[in-house]
Scaffold this motif. Structure first.
Motif, PDB file in Angstrom:
ATOM      1  N   CYS A 182      -7.205   9.716  38.733  1.00  0.00           N
ATOM      2  CA  CYS A 182      -6.660  10.882  39.450  1.00  0.00           C
ATOM      3  C   CYS A 182      -7.725  11.971  39.490  1.00  0.00           C
ATOM      4  O   CYS A 182      -7.674  12.951  38.734  1.00  0.00           O
ATOM      5  CB  CYS A 182      -5.401  11.370  38.756  1.00  0.00           C
ATOM      6  SG  CYS A 182      -4.133  10.086  38.572  1.00  0.00           S
ATOM      7  N   GLU A 183      -8.703  11.788  40.354  1.00  0.00           N
ATOM      8  CA  GLU A 183      -9.850  12.678  40.429  1.00  0.00           C
ATOM      9  C   GLU A 183      -9.987  13.258  41.828  1.00  0.00           C
ATOM     10  O   GLU A 183      -9.495  12.694  42.801  1.00  0.00           O
ATOM     11  CB  GLU A 183     -11.140  11.911  40.073  1.00  0.00           C
ATOM     12  CG  GLU A 183     -11.057  11.065  38.814  1.00  0.00           C
ATOM     13  CD  GLU A 183     -10.976  11.883  37.530  1.00  0.00           C
ATOM     14  OE1 GLU A 183     -11.192  13.116  37.597  1.00  0.00           O
ATOM     15  OE2 GLU A 183     -10.675  11.311  36.470  1.00  0.00           O
ATOM     16  N   TRP A 240       1.034  13.245  44.484  1.00  0.00           N
ATOM     17  CA  TRP A 240       0.268  12.130  43.908  1.00  0.00           C
ATOM     18  C   TRP A 240       0.551  10.920  44.801  1.00  0.00           C
ATOM     19  O   TRP A 240       1.633  10.355  44.762  1.00  0.00           O
ATOM     20  CB  TRP A 240       0.700  11.880  42.463  1.00  0.00           C
ATOM     21  CG  TRP A 240      -0.089  10.812  41.750  1.00  0.00           C
ATOM     22  CD1 TRP A 240      -1.176  10.127  42.208  1.00  0.00           C
ATOM     23  CD2 TRP A 240       0.155  10.314  40.420  1.00  0.00           C
ATOM     24  NE1 TRP A 240      -1.633   9.242  41.258  1.00  0.00           N
ATOM     25  CE2 TRP A 240      -0.840   9.338  40.163  1.00  0.00           C
ATOM     26  CE3 TRP A 240       1.094  10.602  39.452  1.00  0.00           C
ATOM     27  CZ2 TRP A 240      -0.902   8.645  38.957  1.00  0.00           C
ATOM     28  CZ3 TRP A 240       1.036   9.907  38.249  1.00  0.00           C
ATOM     29  CH2 TRP A 240       0.055   8.951  38.006  1.00  0.00           C
ATOM     30  N   ILE A 267      -5.216  19.822  33.689  1.00  0.00           N
ATOM     31  CA  ILE A 267      -4.695  18.916  34.715  1.00  0.00           C
ATOM     32  C   ILE A 267      -4.024  17.710  34.069  1.00  0.00           C
ATOM     33  O   ILE A 267      -2.953  17.265  34.493  1.00  0.00           O
ATOM     34  CB  ILE A 267      -5.819  18.476  35.665  1.00  0.00           C
ATOM     35  CG1 ILE A 267      -6.350  19.689  36.444  1.00  0.00           C
ATOM     36  CG2 ILE A 267      -5.338  17.395  36.627  1.00  0.00           C
ATOM     37  CD1 ILE A 267      -7.565  19.396  37.290  1.00  0.00           C
ATOM     38  N   GLY A 268      -4.634  17.192  33.014  1.00  0.00           N
ATOM     39  CA  GLY A 268      -4.039  16.050  32.330  1.00  0.00           C
ATOM     40  C   GLY A 268      -2.679  16.366  31.755  1.00  0.00           C
ATOM     41  O   GLY A 268      -1.733  15.578  31.888  1.00  0.00           O
ATOM     42  N   ALA A 286      -8.102  11.973  34.332  1.00  0.00           N
ATOM     43  CA  ALA A 286      -8.359  13.259  34.979  1.00  0.00           C
ATOM     44  C   ALA A 286      -9.503  13.894  34.201  1.00  0.00           C
ATOM     45  O   ALA A 286      -9.331  14.853  33.459  1.00  0.00           O
ATOM     46  CB  ALA A 286      -7.122  14.149  34.967  1.00  0.00           C
TER      47      ALA A 286
END
Length: 381
Positions: free
Chosen positions: A120-121, A180, A11-12, A88
């Motif tokens: 961003c979780e 986002w 994801i990162g 993340a």
């Protein structure tokens, strides 16, 4: 511009790092996974492969990588002079990120603009969690002195990044769709320069729309698919039983979202149908075990099942499909998932009341309690 990003996983690299790169930031990845960080540090670039309609290959370069376990001092120095910090890592890991941020605020030159922090979780108000951990790490007096050196803004993030092929290396395969959304208020008009992010005044509807549609739906398909013996999410959705219950689950959560946030019913209907089509994408080889991992967290009071079901029950609205999804989650038996093992132990050693009150956070007087008690008792029999 420089951004420090904690969490160099799929994801990162395939979502947050890509967006920051495309916005013109030099991205400094920080992680404790030594082989991954070493590979990134030795690489000039990696490729994000988008699959689905309009998919294309995106090359990410101009990044660096640091091991936050062995080079904490270097990571703190990078944060101290960064414009943006993102994460993340999973909400439970934010407490380990906080000491690095706290030390960086001590080192940050007072003349620099505030560090713009966005976690961003897949959790509600995750950035608030990180902020509170940073404050606790600094202590009351030092936090009062240094808090103006950073601004913390909550986000809602959405992109399916499945488990990757063993030989993928640093490359990441993702779906074409992404979102986002960031609350704009904390920035005071000086929002970060990230064109692919959307800044809104009221984030709450976006957070719950995503959590109670994307995350609830994804986990529902995973747990029902597991019970039905499927391996892949896309295969599970081709199962009529799984598809029917998943559709009902999202109808129930949509009812809550429309009632609570005033969303347009037709817009929400189209949104949930699009979500199910995304899950069915055969080019995303996601598995029910990966999506279903950490069942205890997903069954907790303010998460994707019990959270919306509790609010619906309090409003006197139907919850039967959500309760079916919880029943399937209770039967998620994966020996190499620590929370699955812990869930099995709870079901074997505790009363239904203790499981519902302890693991799910629903007390005996709540209108959802009896439904949850019944399925827990059934899972124990």
């Amino acid at each position: 511009m420089k951004a420090v990003h904690f969490g160099a996983g799929n994801i990162g690299r395939g979502f947050v790092g890509l967006i920051l790169h495309d916005a013109g930031y030099e991205v400094v990845f920080a992680d404790v996974a030594a082989p991954l960080i070493d590979a990134l540090a030795a690489a000039d670039s990696y490729t994000v492969h988008e699959v689905g309609d309009g998919g294309r290959d995106r090359v990410v370069d101009t990044f660096r990588a640091l091991n936050s376990a062995t080079d904490a001092d270097g990571v703190c120095d990078e944060i101290a002079t960064a414009d943006v910090l993102t994460t993340a890592v999973g909400p439970t890991v934010l407490r380990f990120v906080a000491p690095h941020v706290a030390e960086a605020l001590r080192r940050r030159p007072a003349e620099l603009a505030p560090l713009q922090v966005m976690a961003c979780e897949n959790a509600i108000n995750a950035t608030d969690i990180l902020r509170d951990e940073v404050a606790a790490s600094l202590g009351q007096d030092e936090w009062a002195r240094l808090h103006a050196r950073a601004v913390f803004a909550n986000t809602a993030v959405d992109r399916i990044v499945p488990g990757q092929a063993p030989d993928a290396g640093l490359d990441v395969t993702v779906e074409t769709f992404f979102e986002w959304v960031v609350e704009s208020g904390p920035f005071g008009g000086d929002v970060p320069a990230i064109p692919d992010a959307t800044f809104v005044e009221d984030l709450a509807p976006y957070i719950e729309r995503k959590l109670f549609t994307v995350n609830t739906g994804h986990a529902t398909v995973a747990y029902l698919g597991f019970v039905q013996g499927h391996t892949k999410i896309s295969d599970a959705l081709r199962d009529e039983t799984v598809a029917r219950i998943a559709t009902r689950v999202l109808q129930e959560t949509s009812t809550l979202l429309v009632a609570k946030h005033g969303l347009d019913p037709e817009v929400q209907r189209a949104y949930r149908e699009k979500i199910l089509r995304r899950f069915a994408n055969p080019a995303l080889p996601d598995t029910v075990q990966r999506v279903g991992r950490q069942p205890l967290r997903k069954l907790s009071r303010h998460e994707r099942f019990v959270g919306p079901a509790a609010e619906l029950a309090q409003l006197g609205l139907p919850t039967s499909a959500l309760v079916e999804a919880v029943d399937a989650a209770l039967r998620f038996d994966v020996p190499d998932d620590d929370q699955s093992v812990e869930l099995r132990e709870l079901l074997q050693t505790q009363t239904p009341e203790a499981v519902v009150e302890g693991a799910m956070g629903i007390s005996a007087g709540h209108p959802l309690f009896s439904s949850l008690w019944e399925i827990v008792a059934g899972a124990q029999s």
